[in-house]
Structures are given as structure tokens and as C-alpha cells.
Design a protein around this motif. Structure first.
Motif, PDB file in Angstrom:
ATOM      1  N   LYS A  60     -44.427  13.828  38.112  1.00  0.00           N
ATOM      2  CA  LYS A  60     -44.908  15.053  38.271  1.00  0.00           C
ATOM      3  C   LYS A  60     -43.541  16.250  38.602  1.00  0.00           C
ATOM      4  O   LYS A  60     -42.150  16.192  39.133  1.00  0.00           O
ATOM      5  CB  LYS A  60     -45.674  15.519  39.871  1.00  0.00           C
ATOM      6  N   ARG A  92     -51.782  18.617  33.034  1.00  0.00           N
ATOM      7  CA  ARG A  92     -52.483  18.794  33.608  1.00  0.00           C
ATOM      8  C   ARG A  92     -52.471  17.300  33.608  1.00  0.00           C
ATOM      9  O   ARG A  92     -53.291  16.500  32.971  1.00  0.00           O
ATOM     10  CB  ARG A  92     -53.491  19.715  34.003  1.00  0.00           C
ATOM     11  N   SER A  93     -52.799  16.893  35.409  1.00  0.00           N
ATOM     12  CA  SER A  93     -53.065  15.145  35.041  1.00  0.00           C
ATOM     13  C   SER A  93     -54.363  15.193  35.564  1.00  0.00           C
ATOM     14  O   SER A  93     -55.588  16.095  35.320  1.00  0.00           O
ATOM     15  CB  SER A  93     -52.692  14.761  36.926  1.00  0.00           C
ATOM     16  N   SER A  94     -55.206  13.631  34.706  1.00  0.00           N
ATOM     17  CA  SER A  94     -56.455  13.974  34.689  1.00  0.00           C
ATOM     18  C   SER A  94     -57.263  13.562  35.669  1.00  0.00           C
ATOM     19  O   SER A  94     -58.860  14.176  36.438  1.00  0.00           O
ATOM     20  CB  SER A  94     -56.380  12.719  33.669  1.00  0.00           C
ATOM     21  N   GLU A  95     -56.272  13.689  36.672  1.00  0.00           N
ATOM     22  CA  GLU A  95     -56.712  12.589  37.799  1.00  0.00           C
ATOM     23  C   GLU A  95     -57.442  13.716  39.267  1.00  0.00           C
ATOM     24  O   GLU A  95     -57.851  13.648  40.295  1.00  0.00           O
ATOM     25  CB  GLU A  95     -55.990  11.471  39.425  1.00  0.00           C
ATOM     26  N   ASN A  96     -55.828  14.530  39.229  1.00  0.00           N
ATOM     27  CA  ASN A  96     -55.760  15.941  39.864  1.00  0.00           C
ATOM     28  C   ASN A  96     -55.756  17.002  39.483  1.00  0.00           C
ATOM     29  O   ASN A  96     -54.206  17.401  38.280  1.00  0.00           O
ATOM     30  CB  ASN A  96     -54.684  15.406  40.632  1.00  0.00           C
ATOM     31  N   GLU A  97     -56.579  18.505  38.650  1.00  0.00           N
ATOM     32  CA  GLU A  97     -55.695  19.614  37.566  1.00  0.00           C
ATOM     33  C   GLU A  97     -54.997  20.156  38.424  1.00  0.00           C
ATOM     34  O   GLU A  97     -53.991  21.042  37.460  1.00  0.00           O
ATOM     35  CB  GLU A  97     -57.263  20.234  37.980  1.00  0.00           C
ATOM     36  N   ARG A  98     -54.879  20.184  40.209  1.00  0.00           N
ATOM     37  CA  ARG A  98     -53.261  20.895  39.969  1.00  0.00           C
ATOM     38  C   ARG A  98     -51.879  19.786  39.518  1.00  0.00           C
ATOM     39  O   ARG A  98     -51.543  20.900  39.795  1.00  0.00           O
ATOM     40  CB  ARG A  98     -53.455  21.156  41.900  1.00  0.00           C
ATOM     41  N   GLU A  99     -52.105  19.304  39.227  1.00  0.00           N
ATOM     42  CA  GLU A  99     -51.271  18.450  39.507  1.00  0.00           C
ATOM     43  C   GLU A  99     -50.409  18.355  37.927  1.00  0.00           C
ATOM     44  O   GLU A  99     -50.826  18.558  36.705  1.00  0.00           O
ATOM     45  CB  GLU A  99     -50.511  16.801  39.541  1.00  0.00           C
TER      46      GLU A  99
END
Length: 191
Positions: A60, A92-99
């Protein structure tokens, strides 16, 4: 006894003179260091980021900033340059779009692997020199380096920064109000 005190002071002075020369040469090298790639020259900071991303695939941006010891904004700017040079991929992370996660492109991997080969050679050279020392001598060397690092940390905190403990072990947050700047640095002995 008096002679031992004088010798210790002379040894300490000689040691610090050598350390100052090493720091000065390292600083000079980093000012002029650039790695040539098909996409242009890289600064030593950019090379350092490539190495950190290579060692921490899918890192990240916030974690990269903490490991590098710079603000998220500064890291984001450097990462943008590396993305534009085709060395780093941002997604973007697939688990958290904000990451936002980072990884190396094929070209970035080639640069990383080349730097790792150079680093491994340096580590091997150092290991070869350490092998001639007894375990007690190696332990004393590391204790001395740790003491020097601790002294420098204390001086920085006393004269430059206000330190704020973080919950993550091994890291400290340093605030430099006059520059409106926050740094996250490893605590002495944490690495």
C-alpha cells in the motif's frame, strides 16, 4: 588507567572521523547516483522505492511511505514519476477500493533484480570481513553501531523533532513543526 581513557577518546574520535567520511561519501554518491534505464535516469530515491516495492509486492502507498520514512504525499509524487517511466504499476485493491497498491512492471523487476545483485555483492563482501572476527568482536561492533544510532536518535529528538510513539513496534513518528513535516522512522535497533 589514565592511558586507557586517552586511548578510548582517541579511538572514539578516529571512529567518528571514519563514520563522518562514510556518511559524507554516501551523501555525495546519492547526490550523483542515477541508474540508467530505457526510460531515463533514476534518482537514488526512485531506486530506493523500486527496491522497497520489489521487496514488498502489492504494498500500500501508506505502508511504502512509512517504510521509506516520508509523507504519503511525497511518496505519491515519486510513485507517479515511476508509473510514468513504466517501472511501477498502481492499482486499487479488490478488497478495499480506497486502497492503492503498487507492484513492479517487467522493466521495474529488471531494475530491482540488478540492484539486488549489487546489494548481494556488498553484503557478501561485508560478511567476508565479519567472518574474520570472533563472535564477541562482531557483537561488540553491532553494540557500538546501535549505541551510535541511539545517540543520533536522541540528538534528533532533542534538537529537531517532537517524537510521537506509534502502535506499530519498531517505528516512531517524528514531527518537525517548523517544516510542517512528519517522518516515520525505524527506532534504533528495530532493523
Amino acid at each position: 588507567m589514565f592511558n586507557n581513557v586517552i586511548m578510548n577518546e582517541i579511538n572514539g574520535k578516529k571512529f567518528m572521523e571514519i563514520m563522518k567520511r562514510i556518511v559524507t561519501k554516501t551523501h555525495e554518491l546519492s547526490k550523483h547516483a542515477s541508474e540508467s534505464t530505457p526510460t531515463g535516469n533514476l534518482s537514488s530515491s526512485e531506486v530506493s522505492l523500486i527496491i522497497l516495492i520489489g521487496q514488498n509486492e502489492n504494498i500500500k502507498v501508506t505502508n511504502l511511505a512509512a517504510r521509506y520514512g516520508a509523507t504519503k504525499g511525497a511518496i505519491s509524487t515519486m510513485v507517479k514519476n515511476l508509473v510514468n517511466k513504466g517501472l511501477v504499476r498502481k492499482y486499487r485493491s479488490s478488497e478495499n477500493e480506497r486502497e492503492v497498491l503498487l507492484s513492479l512492471t517487467d522493466l521495474g523487476i529488471r531494475v530491482y533484480e540488478e540492484k539486488e545483485r549489487h546489494s548481494q555483492k556488498l553484503y557478501q563482501d561485508i560478511d567476508d570481513h565479519l567472518r574474520i572476527l570472533t563472535p564477541e568482536q562482531v557483537n561488540s561492533l553491532f553494540k557500538m553501531l546501535h549505541a551510535l544510532e541511539t545517540h543520533i536518535d536522541e540528538h534528533i529528538e532533542e534538537h529537531c523533532f517532537r517524537s510521537i510513539d506509534l502502535t506499530e513496534p519498531g517505528l516512531q513518528l517524528l514531527s518537525m513543526p517548523q517544516q510542517n513535516c512528519l517522518l516515520v522512522l525505524p527506532k534504533a535497533g528495530a532493523i
